[in-house]
Design a protein around this motif. Sequence first.
Motif, PDB file in Angstrom:
ATOM      1  N   PHE A  72      26.292   3.935 -57.796  1.00 13.12           N
ATOM      2  CA  PHE A  72      27.576   4.051 -57.103  1.00 13.12           C
ATOM      3  C   PHE A  72      27.845   2.779 -56.325  1.00 13.12           C
ATOM      4  CE2 PHE A  72      24.579   5.222 -53.878  1.00 13.12           C
ATOM      5  CZ  PHE A  72      25.170   4.982 -52.646  1.00 13.12           C
ATOM      6  N   VAL A  73      29.118   2.588 -55.998  1.00 17.23           N
ATOM      7  CA  VAL A  73      29.574   1.387 -55.305  1.00 17.23           C
ATOM      8  C   VAL A  73      30.488   1.787 -54.161  1.00 17.23           C
ATOM      9  CG1 VAL A  73      31.005  -0.696 -55.497  1.00 17.23           C
ATOM     10  CG2 VAL A  73      29.399  -0.111 -57.323  1.00 17.23           C
ATOM     11  N   VAL A  74      30.293   1.170 -53.002  1.00 18.51           N
ATOM     12  CA  VAL A  74      31.240   1.250 -51.889  1.00 18.51           C
ATOM     13  C   VAL A  74      31.857  -0.130 -51.760  1.00 18.51           C
ATOM     14  CG1 VAL A  74      31.547   1.643 -49.423  1.00 18.51           C
ATOM     15  CG2 VAL A  74      29.897   3.018 -50.711  1.00 18.51           C
ATOM     16  N   PHE A 137      20.168   3.456 -56.258  1.00 16.13           N
ATOM     17  CA  PHE A 137      21.343   3.657 -57.104  1.00 16.13           C
ATOM     18  C   PHE A 137      22.528   2.801 -56.662  1.00 16.13           C
ATOM     19  CE2 PHE A 137      18.940   7.621 -57.587  1.00 16.13           C
ATOM     20  CZ  PHE A 137      18.861   7.702 -58.964  1.00 16.13           C
ATOM     21  N   THR A 138      22.355   1.994 -55.616  1.00 14.53           N
ATOM     22  CA  THR A 138      23.442   1.114 -55.192  1.00 14.53           C
ATOM     23  C   THR A 138      23.627   0.012 -56.222  1.00 14.53           C
ATOM     24  OG1 THR A 138      21.941  -0.237 -53.854  1.00 14.53           O
ATOM     25  CG2 THR A 138      23.058   1.592 -52.752  1.00 14.53           C
ATOM     26  N   ARG A 139      24.886  -0.346 -56.483  1.00 11.22           N
ATOM     27  CA  ARG A 139      25.170  -1.298 -57.545  1.00 11.22           C
ATOM     28  C   ARG A 139      25.942  -2.520 -57.057  1.00 11.22           C
ATOM     29  NH1 ARG A 139      21.591   0.844 -59.182  1.00 11.22           N
ATOM     30  NH2 ARG A 139      21.271   2.021 -61.103  1.00 11.22           N
ATOM     31  N   SER A 140      25.853  -2.813 -55.761  1.00 10.29           N
ATOM     32  CA  SER A 140      26.428  -4.048 -55.231  1.00 10.29           C
ATOM     33  C   SER A 140      25.742  -4.351 -53.911  1.00 10.29           C
ATOM     34  CB  SER A 140      27.940  -3.935 -55.020  1.00 10.29           C
ATOM     35  OG  SER A 140      28.237  -3.099 -53.916  1.00 10.29           O
ATOM     36  N   ALA A 141      25.777  -5.620 -53.515  1.00  7.93           N
ATOM     37  CA  ALA A 141      25.159  -6.023 -52.254  1.00  7.93           C
ATOM     38  C   ALA A 141      25.846  -5.332 -51.072  1.00  7.93           C
ATOM     39  CB  ALA A 141      25.223  -7.538 -52.103  1.00  7.93           C
ATOM     40  N   HIS A 142      27.173  -5.217 -51.151  1.00  3.31           N
ATOM     41  CA  HIS A 142      27.912  -4.564 -50.066  1.00  3.31           C
ATOM     42  C   HIS A 142      27.504  -3.105 -49.938  1.00  3.31           C
ATOM     43  CE1 HIS A 142      31.395  -2.577 -48.132  1.00  3.31           C
ATOM     44  NE2 HIS A 142      31.410  -3.669 -47.403  1.00  3.31           N
ATOM     45  N   THR A 143      27.360  -2.421 -51.072  1.00  2.00           N
ATOM     46  CA  THR A 143      26.948  -1.018 -51.045  1.00  2.00           C
ATOM     47  C   THR A 143      25.557  -0.884 -50.448  1.00  2.00           C
ATOM     48  OG1 THR A 143      28.216  -0.681 -53.075  1.00  2.00           O
ATOM     49  CG2 THR A 143      26.682   1.062 -52.440  1.00  2.00           C
ATOM     50  N   VAL A 146      25.788  -1.295 -46.683  1.00  4.76           N
ATOM     51  CA  VAL A 146      26.424  -0.144 -46.029  1.00  4.76           C
ATOM     52  C   VAL A 146      25.463   1.040 -45.956  1.00  4.76           C
ATOM     53  CG1 VAL A 146      28.222   1.605 -46.301  1.00  4.76           C
ATOM     54  CG2 VAL A 146      28.784  -0.810 -46.581  1.00  4.76           C
ATOM     55  N   VAL A 147      24.796   1.340 -47.075  1.00  2.00           N
ATOM     56  CA  VAL A 147      23.868   2.470 -47.093  1.00  2.00           C
ATOM     57  C   VAL A 147      22.674   2.192 -46.190  1.00  2.00           C
ATOM     58  CG1 VAL A 147      22.349   3.857 -48.550  1.00  2.00           C
ATOM     59  CG2 VAL A 147      24.602   3.180 -49.389  1.00  2.00           C
ATOM     60  N   LEU A 148      22.170   0.972 -46.215  1.00  2.25           N
ATOM     61  CA  LEU A 148      21.020   0.610 -45.384  1.00  2.25           C
ATOM     62  C   LEU A 148      21.367   0.701 -43.904  1.00  2.25           C
ATOM     63  CD1 LEU A 148      18.089  -0.320 -45.544  1.00  2.25           C
ATOM     64  CD2 LEU A 148      18.918  -2.690 -45.533  1.00  2.25           C
ATOM     65  N   ALA A 149      22.560   0.230 -43.536  1.00  3.52           N
ATOM     66  CA  ALA A 149      22.984   0.312 -42.135  1.00  3.52           C
ATOM     67  C   ALA A 149      23.134   1.756 -41.691  1.00  3.52           C
ATOM     68  CB  ALA A 149      24.295  -0.450 -41.942  1.00  3.52           C
ATOM     69  N   THR A 150      23.718   2.589 -42.556  1.00  2.00           N
ATOM     70  CA  THR A 150      23.874   4.005 -42.227  1.00  2.00           C
ATOM     71  C   THR A 150      22.516   4.679 -42.074  1.00  2.00           C
ATOM     72  OG1 THR A 150      25.935   4.041 -43.499  1.00  2.00           O
ATOM     73  CG2 THR A 150      24.957   6.168 -42.925  1.00  2.00           C
ATOM     74  N   ALA A 151      21.601   4.391 -43.000  1.00  2.39           N
ATOM     75  CA  ALA A 151      20.262   4.977 -42.935  1.00  2.39           C
ATOM     76  C   ALA A 151      19.520   4.517 -41.680  1.00  2.39           C
ATOM     77  CB  ALA A 151      19.469   4.607 -44.184  1.00  2.39           C
ATOM     78  N   THR A 152      19.695   3.257 -41.319  1.00  2.00           N
ATOM     79  CA  THR A 152      19.028   2.734 -40.120  1.00  2.00           C
ATOM     80  C   THR A 152      19.520   3.441 -38.868  1.00  2.00           C
ATOM     81  OG1 THR A 152      18.743   0.568 -41.158  1.00  2.00           O
ATOM     82  CG2 THR A 152      18.596   0.665 -38.762  1.00  2.00           C
ATOM     83  N   GLY A 153      20.838   3.644 -38.781  1.00  2.00           N
ATOM     84  CA  GLY A 153      21.386   4.346 -37.618  1.00  2.00           C
ATOM     85  C   GLY A 153      20.907   5.776 -37.527  1.00  2.00           C
ATOM     86  N   ILE A 154      20.909   6.481 -38.663  1.00  5.06           N
ATOM     87  CA  ILE A 154      20.447   7.870 -38.674  1.00  5.06           C
ATOM     88  C   ILE A 154      18.952   7.928 -38.369  1.00  5.06           C
ATOM     89  CG2 ILE A 154      20.021   9.862 -40.183  1.00  5.06           C
ATOM     90  CD1 ILE A 154      22.666   9.233 -41.548  1.00  5.06           C
ATOM     91  N   GLY A 155      18.187   6.992 -38.948  1.00  5.14           N
ATOM     92  CA  GLY A 155      16.748   6.980 -38.699  1.00  5.14           C
ATOM     93  C   GLY A 155      16.420   6.726 -37.240  1.00  5.14           C
ATOM     94  N   ALA A 156      17.143   5.824 -36.605  1.00  4.68           N
ATOM     95  CA  ALA A 156      16.903   5.550 -35.185  1.00  4.68           C
ATOM     96  C   ALA A 156      17.211   6.768 -34.329  1.00  4.68           C
ATOM     97  CB  ALA A 156      17.749   4.351 -34.747  1.00  4.68           C
TER      98      ALA A 156
END
Length: 239
Positions: A72-74, A137-143, A146-156
């Motif tokens: 998927f792509v964002v 499953f991310t298919r672009s650097a931007h995606t 975005v997913v990594l930043a979201t995961a980092t915030g939730i993980g913190a």
Amino acid sequence: MDLHDVGRAVWERIVPASVPETGWWVLLALVVALVAVAMPPLWRLARPAVTIVHELGHAIVGMLCGRRFTGFVVSADMSGHAVTVGPRRGAGRILSTWAGYPAPAILGTLLIQVALHGWSSTALFAALMILVLSLVFTRSAHTLLVVLATATGIGAAWWWGSPGLNALITLAAGVFLLLGAWRHLGAVMRGGGRSDDPGQLAQLTPLPAWTWNLGYVVVLAACTWWAGTTLIPQVLGGL
């Protein structure tokens, strides 16, 4: 800290915990979510969360219908698309295409319920695991970012947040996703084209796009009703 201590610390952050008494935190969560959706700068910043849930909704339902999820792509404009491989037509394709717009509303309503019943840390851990798995499953650097930043915030929040703070964050996230689902649906109803989900569904079935939009409205209204029957007594009890 040895592995036993790590395991115990993780377990303590997964099991249900007591939530604060009804009051200011529920109102604060509602205000935060409303402001995030209503103010354009904050909406642009937070909107990727709605897009991620939308695309993973396509993916999860597609896999449940026997399709293969490939990625998927964002996009930079915060739109997105998910790719599932399978028959070009049929029930599986229709259901996976349909699932995007209801997904944020359904997840948001579930988060509202778990936040008010002590399961916030469990929900945050589950969300973190899903996001970590989705990274492959991310298919672009931007995606990926975005997913990594979201995961980092939730993980913190999951690791360092108190039960009360996690309940507030989960409740605000749930209301935000529910309201964000309405905003996304409003945008596609005003200016959707053949490439948007209702337009694709119109091409896959004899039903026109407006009937699919109406179906989305019914699902989102049901989610809103369920959330409202839970939240309104909590808000009134805190006044």
